[in-house]
Write a protein that holds these residues in place. Structure first.
Motif: not given
Ligand code: KG4
Ligand code: ZN
Length: 324
Positions: A81-108
């Motif tokens: 996808g578009l790098i700027g767009s992907l970054l919004v979702g990926v960085e949000t998911a990483k933040t939530l995974s860390y703060v909420w302490d939840k497992p994370l799965i990367a999807v194509n």
């Protein structure tokens, strides 16, 4: 198991909660399409800015009445996808995974389009042949099991969605062109302008749509684009694209002796494609409802449920050219 799926690969900001990979609890999609309609394509910078603004409200709606405790896993589109767009979702998911302490799965993202079929009341069985048709991809994918993908055919130039979008632009229609052409085609004559069926007889399972674009360009120079002419050209373009997609898909299913065919990706929302493949294919056919063909978070959550490969948040990076 409740999976929160996040998708921001193109112009949509989407989040969804799916229960046990099959039951959609919420599926929220916010699109910045209106801001791109006049430009004939997505402006990446504008898409990413809109996504940064929409991400939190979309997440809030997707969580509905659930508390953070009730979310088991976070899944996010890593690419393509578009790098700027992907970054919004990926960085949000990483933040939530860390703060909420939840497992994370990367999807194509493209696998997400395939798994829209697992949200059908009766999901597919293997072996399965998938016609994957989106704005950036046109692929025939053979699946023998979850997580096992073999690309048996693909486009040599433009994707099917791109062919719709680019030819629509030649007719002066707004972006995205697929739904516009499809709408005009409903009342147009598909036999009025004989357009090429590229690679139909090529003997392999590949596609090519750039010749069609060139043929439409020279046609638009010869005719005056009255509303009737636009309707007839739209119907002729749609028929040319659909015929090639359907015939190659059937050939692939026959070659690999597969009884199950599934569709996926934005172009799979096309009414004529859905109808044409139903007419031609005698085996089992799986077609997701149109809102699950276009980009959304539910399909991302579903992929994670069926392919639970965990990623550490600190190692996850957005990948614009991710393959599978
Ligand atoms: O899968 P998608 O939503 O985003 C990508 O991953 O690219 O696909 C978007 C593409 C666009 O090219 C759009 O014109 C096309 O799907 N599309 C359609 C229809 N709805 C969306 N093409 C033909 N007929 C439709 N009804
Ligand atoms: Zn997509």
């Amino acid at each position: 198991m409740r999976v929160l799926g996040i998708e921001t690969s193109c112009d949509e900001t989407a989040a969804s909660v799916v229960i046990n990979g099959r039951r959609v609890y919420t599926n929220i999609v916010s699109s910045s399409l209106g801001k791109h309609a006049k430009t004939g394509g997505i402006i990446p910078e504008i898409a990413a800015r809109e996504q940064a603004k929409a991400m939190i409200p979309v997440l809030k709606l997707a969580l509905g009445n659930l508390s953070v405790k009730q979310i088991d896993i976070i899944a996010v589109t890593q690419g393509p996808g578009l790098i700027g767009s992907l970054l919004v979702g990926v960085e949000t998911a990483k933040t939530l995974s860390y703060v909420w302490d939840k497992p994370l799965i990367a999807v194509n993202h493209m696998v997400g389009h395939i798994y829209a079929n697992w949200l059908l009341p009766k999901p597919p069985t293997f072996p399965l042949l998938v016609l994957l048709v989106s704005g950036g991809h046109t692929e025939l994918v053979l699946m023998k099991d979850h997580g096992k993908y073999k690309i048996v055919g693909s486009t040599r130039d433009d994707a099917a969605g791109e062919a719709f979008d680019k030819t629509a632009r030649l007719l002066g229609l707004p972006y995205p062109g697929g739904p516009q052409i499809s709408k005009l085609a409903e009342v147009g004559n598909p036999s009025k302008y004989p357009l090429p069926r590229p690679m139909l007889e090529s003997g392999d399972l590949d596609f090519s749509f750039s010749g069609l674009k060139t043929a439409v360009l020279s046609l638009t120079k010869k005719v005056s684009l009255t509303p009737k002419v636009k309707r007839d050209i739209s119907a002729s373009i749609q028929e040319a694209i659909i015929e090639v997609l359907v015939e190659k898909t059937i050939k692939a299913a026959q070659k690999y002796k597969v009884k199950n065919i599934a569709l996926g990706g934005g172009v799979a929302a096309n009414i004529r494609l859905r109808q044409a493949i139903k007419e031609r294919w005698g085996g089992k056919l799986f077609i997701p409802p149109p809102p699950l063909c276009t980009d959304n978070g539910a399909v991302i959550a579903t992929v994670a449920f069926y392919n639970p490969k965990l990623t550490n948040w600190s190692k996850l990076e957005a990948k614009p050219n991710l393959t599978y």
